[in-house]
Write a protein that holds these residues in place. Structure first.
Motif, short mmCIF file in Angstrom:
data_model
loop_
_atom_site.label_atom_id
_atom_site.label_comp_id
_atom_site.label_asym_id
_atom_site.label_seq_id
_atom_site.Cartn_x
_atom_site.Cartn_y
_atom_site.Cartn_z
N HIS A 16 39.26 28.36 45.18
CA HIS A 16 40.38 28.41 44.44
C HIS A 16 41.49 28.40 44.95
O HIS A 16 41.97 28.87 46.22
CB HIS A 16 39.72 30.34 43.74
CG HIS A 16 41.05 30.36 42.62
ND1 HIS A 16 41.91 31.11 43.01
CD2 HIS A 16 40.59 30.55 41.64
CE1 HIS A 16 42.40 31.47 41.85
NE2 HIS A 16 41.45 31.45 40.65
N ASP B 218 34.42 34.63 48.82
CA ASP B 218 35.38 34.80 47.88
C ASP B 218 34.21 34.82 46.26
O ASP B 218 33.56 33.97 46.14
CB ASP B 218 36.05 34.40 47.42
CG ASP B 218 36.77 33.60 46.08
OD1 ASP B 218 36.59 34.49 45.17
OD2 ASP B 218 37.79 32.38 45.66
N ASN C 268 35.36 40.57 41.80
CA ASN C 268 36.68 41.50 40.63
C ASN C 268 35.78 41.91 40.08
O ASN C 268 34.80 41.18 38.96
CB ASN C 268 36.91 40.10 40.11
CG ASN C 268 38.67 39.53 41.09
OD1 ASN C 268 38.67 40.09 42.40
ND2 ASN C 268 38.98 38.48 40.50
N GLY D 114 30.50 30.94 43.38
CA GLY D 114 30.69 30.91 42.35
C GLY D 114 32.37 30.21 42.03
O GLY D 114 33.07 31.09 41.92
N THR E 89 35.78 28.14 40.74
CA THR E 89 36.38 28.56 39.92
C THR E 89 35.74 27.38 38.80
O THR E 89 35.23 28.17 37.25
CB THR E 89 37.10 28.35 39.71
OG1 THR E 89 37.59 29.11 40.63
CG2 THR E 89 38.08 28.93 38.54
N HIS F 150 37.17 43.53 36.98
CA HIS F 150 37.88 42.39 36.10
C HIS F 150 37.64 41.05 35.45
O HIS F 150 38.30 41.48 34.40
CB HIS F 150 39.43 43.29 36.56
CG HIS F 150 40.24 41.85 36.46
ND1 HIS F 150 41.07 42.07 38.74
CD2 HIS F 150 39.94 40.78 37.18
CE1 HIS F 150 41.21 41.61 39.06
NE2 HIS F 150 40.56 40.34 38.37
N LYS F 151 36.40 40.98 36.62
CA LYS F 151 35.94 39.54 35.25
C LYS F 151 34.98 39.57 34.34
O LYS F 151 34.85 40.82 33.51
CB LYS F 151 35.78 38.69 36.32
CG LYS F 151 36.98 37.72 36.84
CD LYS F 151 36.88 36.77 37.72
CE LYS F 151 38.46 35.68 37.79
NZ LYS F 151 39.10 36.68 39.08
N PHE G 119 37.32 33.03 32.29
CA PHE G 119 36.57 33.20 33.21
C PHE G 119 36.02 34.50 32.48
O PHE G 119 37.34 34.97 31.12
CB PHE G 119 36.47 33.92 34.21
CG PHE G 119 37.95 34.80 34.59
CD1 PHE G 119 37.97 36.34 34.16
CD2 PHE G 119 38.60 33.77 34.95
CE1 PHE G 119 38.90 36.34 33.61
CE2 PHE G 119 39.80 34.64 35.10
CZ PHE G 119 39.88 35.38 34.85
N ALA H 22 34.60 36.12 43.46
CA ALA H 22 35.74 37.24 42.35
C ALA H 22 34.61 36.93 41.56
O ALA H 22 34.86 38.54 40.52
CB ALA H 22 37.08 36.51 42.10
N THR I 219 44.20 41.62 43.22
CA THR I 219 43.09 40.95 42.44
C THR I 219 43.05 40.10 43.85
O THR I 219 42.88 40.80 44.83
CB THR I 219 44.70 39.90 42.27
OG1 THR I 219 45.79 39.48 42.96
CG2 THR I 219 45.50 39.83 40.52
N ALA I 220 42.11 38.72 43.57
CA ALA I 220 41.06 38.55 44.60
C ALA I 220 42.12 38.00 45.45
O ALA I 220 42.22 37.38 46.60
CB ALA I 220 40.24 37.41 43.99
N SER I 221 42.88 37.20 45.34
CA SER I 221 44.65 36.18 45.39
C SER I 221 45.10 37.57 46.61
O SER I 221 45.15 37.02 47.86
CB SER I 221 45.68 36.05 44.33
OG SER I 221 44.98 35.32 43.36
C1 LIG Z 1 36.34 32.03 42.54
C2 LIG Z 1 38.05 32.29 42.35
N1 LIG Z 1 38.48 32.86 43.25
C3 LIG Z 1 39.43 33.92 43.31
C4 LIG Z 1 40.37 33.89 41.63
C5 LIG Z 1 41.98 34.04 41.46
O1 LIG Z 1 41.33 35.71 41.12
P1 LIG Z 1 42.79 37.10 41.06
O2 LIG Z 1 43.20 36.67 39.57
O3 LIG Z 1 42.08 38.57 40.76
O4 LIG Z 1 43.66 36.54 42.11
C6 LIG Z 1 39.56 33.56 40.69
C7 LIG Z 1 39.84 33.76 39.33
O5 LIG Z 1 39.90 32.86 38.05
C8 LIG Z 1 38.00 32.43 40.98
O6 LIG Z 1 37.06 32.27 39.86
#
Ligand SMILES: Cc1ncc(COP(=O)(O)O)c(C=O)c1O
Length: 473
Positions: free
Chosen positions: A181, A263, A292, A236, A238, A294-295, A80, A265, A139-141
Motif C-alpha cells: 500500500h 500490514d 483495521n 491482503g 489493496t 474499521h474495514k 474495501f 489492514a 489508521t493503518a498509515s
Molecule cells: C493493505 C492496506 N494497507 C493500508 C491501508 C491504509 O489504511 P488506512 O486508511 O487505515 O491508513 C489500506 C487501505 O486501503 C490497505 O488496503
C-alpha cells in the motif's frame, strides 16, 4: 444546546440515521454531483447568530445526502468494505457523548483499560499468541509509520538520542513488495529513510512478494554498505488481496537483522476465521502488525489496531514525559500516549466493545464466511464466462476481473475496462473501482458490505455483463 434540547434533537438524529440505513439501498451508490456542488448550495459565511438545530436534518437531506457516496449500500463494491455497523455506531456515539480525552490513564481510566482489553479480545479472536500487545490508532498509515520509526530506532540503537538518521554513517533500507500500500512508501519517507532507500520487491504471478527477490535485495544492500532495516509484509494487498509469504519473510528479516512489520489492514479481519490463519502463517515471527477493524470487521472508522511484541521498545521510542502530564499512578498504569504518535485519544474502544458484544464472535465469523462464499461464487461465474478473465487469485473477498474480447489488447483494452466500469458507476446501481495489475487496468469487486447478500452479487454480475454490451465501446 441543553441536555433536554439534545435529547429532543438527538432522538430525531437517531431516527434519521435508522431511516437512512433502511433506505440506503434505494439511493444511487456513488454520489452523482459535480465537484463544487455541495459548497455552492451552502452559505459562504458562518451564521452570525445561533440557529435552532431543527433545520439540520432537512439540510442533511437536501444538501448533504446528494453529496454522499453510500458506503453502507449493499451494492457498494468499491475500495474495501467499511462496515459501520449500527452496534459500533452506538459505541462511537457514546464516546462522542462522553467527550473525554485519554491524555494519560487518570484522564479517564476506563478509556485506557477498555482499549487494552479490546485489543486483547481481538488478539484472541485472531489467534495471536499472548506475546502481542495492542492499542487503537486512527489508521493503518499511522501504525505503519510508528512501526518504521521503531525499526529505525532499533537498527540504529536509538539514533534519535544522538544525531538522528542524519548522524548515521550508512543509509538504512526498507523493503516491501511492489504491491504494498502507498502508506508504506509514505511512512518510509516520513520516517526519513528517503526514496533511494525504499525497495519495491517484485511479486510472483499471484501478486505476492517473491522471497528470492527479497533475499537478493537484502544481500545487495548489505554488500554495498547499506543497512537493511525493515521488511514490510502485506497480508491482503489493496489491489487484489494477495498474501505475502510472512513465514519466509520473517526468516529473512531475522537473518538480516531487520524489523518485520505486517500490514494486514484489510485481511487481518479474516483471521477471526481459523480456516484463514494459514494466510499469515509465520506471523509470530513479526515484530509489529496492523489490522483495521474499521474495514471489513465492522467498527466505525477510525479504528486501526497496532500490535507489537516488544512494548518496552515502543514506549522507549514514543514516550514523552512533560511535567503537566505526570501523575501519581504513572508507575502502575499504562499511558497510551507512549504507544504511538498522538497525545490525545478518543474513547475508540467503545465502538469495538459494542460491536463485539452485539454480534458475538460467531456472528462476525458468519458474516465474513458469507462474504468469502459470495466472492468464490462470483469468481466461478467469471471463470465460466467466455471473454471474461479473473486476473488474480481470490483468497478473500476481492475479485479482480477484465472483460477481454478477442483482439482487444493494450491501451484499447484499458479503455474498454475503464469504460464499462464507469458505465456501471454512473448508473448508480453499483459502485466498483479499478486498479492496475500486471501493467493493465482491471476492475476490483470488493465484496463484504454488511448488507450485501448473494442476490446483490448476482445482480452485480448481471450489470457487468450488460455493461460490456452497452458501454458504447
Ligand atoms: C493493505 C492496506 N494497507 C493500508 C491501508 C491504509 O489504511 P488506512 O486508511 O487505515 O491508513 C489500506 C487501505 O486501503 C490497505 O488496503
Amino acid at each position: 444546546v441543553t441536555p433536554e434540547e439534545f435529547r429532543r434533537v438527538g432522538h430525531l438524529v437517531v431516527d434519521w440515521i435508522a431511516d437512512y440505513r433502511t433506505r440506503a439501498a434505494t439511493l444511487p451508490v456513488r454520489s452523482t454531483i459535480a465537484p463544487g456542488d455541495v459548497r455552492r448550495r451552502l452559505p459562504t459565511t458562518p451564521p452570525e447568530r445561533g440557529e435552532p438545530l431543527d433545520t439540520l436534518l432537512r439540510d442533511m437531506d437536501e444538501m448533504i445526502l446528494p453529496g454522499i457516496t453510500h458506503w453502507q449500500h449493499p451494492q457498494f463494491f468499491s475500495y474495501f468494505p467499511a462496515n459501520a455497523t449500527l452496534s459500533s455506531a452506538l459505541g462511537d456515539f457514546l464516546s462522542t457523548g462522553l467527550g473525554v480525552i485519554g491524555l494519560n490513564w487518570q484522564a479517564s481510566p476506563a478509556l485506557t483499560e477498555l482499549e487494552l482489553l479490546m485489543a486483547d479480545w481481538i488478539r484472541q479472536m485472531t489467534g495471536l499468541s499472548e506475546a502481542w500487545s495492542g492499542a487503537i490508532h486512527d489508521t493503518a498509515s499511522t501504525a505503519t509509520l510508528v512501526a518504521l520509526i521503531c525499526a529505525r530506532e532499533r537498527t540504529t540503537r536509538f539514533s534519535l538520542q544522538r544525531g538522528g538518521l542524519q548522524g548515521e554513517p550508512r543509509p538504512l533500507v526498507v523493503y516491501a513488495s511492489s504491491e504494498s500500500h502507498s502508506s508504506v512508501q509514505k511512512a518510509a519517507l516520513l520516517a526519513g529513510f528517503g526514496r533511494a532507500h525504499v525497495r519495491a520487491i517484485p511479486v510472483d504471478d499471484a501478486f505476492a512478494l517473491d522471497p528470492r527477490a527479497l533475499r537478493q535485495a537484502l544481500a545487495d544492500d548489505r554488500r554495498e554498505g547499506r543497512v537493511p532495516c525493515a521488511v514490510v509484509a502485506t497480508v491482503g494487498t489493496t489491489s487484489s488481496t494477495a498474501l505475502d509469504p510472512v513465514g519466509a519473510m520473517a526468516d529473512l528479516a531475522s537473518e538480516f537483522g531487520c524489523w518485520l512489520h505486517v500490514d494486514a489492514a484489510m485481511a487481518g479481519a479474516a483471521m477471526i476465521l481459523p480456516e484463514c490463519r494459514t494466510m499469515w502463517a509465520g506471523i509470530e515471527g513479526a515484530d509489529s502488525l496492523v489490522l483495521n477493524p474499521h474495514k471489513w470487521l465492522g467498527a466505525v472508522m477510525d479504528c486501526s489496531l497496532y500490535y507489537v511484541r516488544d512494548v518496552e521498545h515502543l514506549v522507549r521510542v514514543m514516550s514523552t514525559n512533560p511535567s503537566y502530564l505526570r501523575t501519581p499512578t504513572d508507575a502502575q498504569a499504562v499511558n497510551l500516549r507512549d504507544w504511538g504518535i498522538p497525545l490525545g485519544r478518543r474513547f475508540r474502544a467503545l465502538k469495538l466493545w459494542t460491536l463485539i458484544r452485539s454480534e458475538g464472535v460467531s456472528g462476525l465469523q458468519a458474516r465474513l464466511r458469507r462474504d468469502l462464499e459470495n466472492a468464490r461464487w462470483l469468481a466461478a461465474q467469471i471463470d465460466a464466462a467466455p471473454e471474461w478473465e479473473r486476473v488474480a487469485p481470490v483468497p478473500l473477498q476481492t475479485v479482480c476481473v477484465r472483460h477481454h474480447p478477442a483482439g482487444l489488447e493494450g491501451e484499447a483494452l484499458d479503455r474498454h475496462t475503464l469504460a464499462w466500469l464507469e458505465h456501471i458507476n454512473r448508473s448508480g446501481d453499483a459502485f466498483l473501482n479499478a486498479t492496475v495489475l500486471g501493467g493493465r487496468w482491471a476492475v476490483r469487486v470488493s465484496i463484504g458490505s454488511e448488507t450485501t447478500e448473494r442476490a446483490h452479487v448476482a445482480m452485480l454480475w448481471e450489470r457487468m455483463q450488460a455493461a460490456v454490451r452497452n458501454a458504447g465501446i
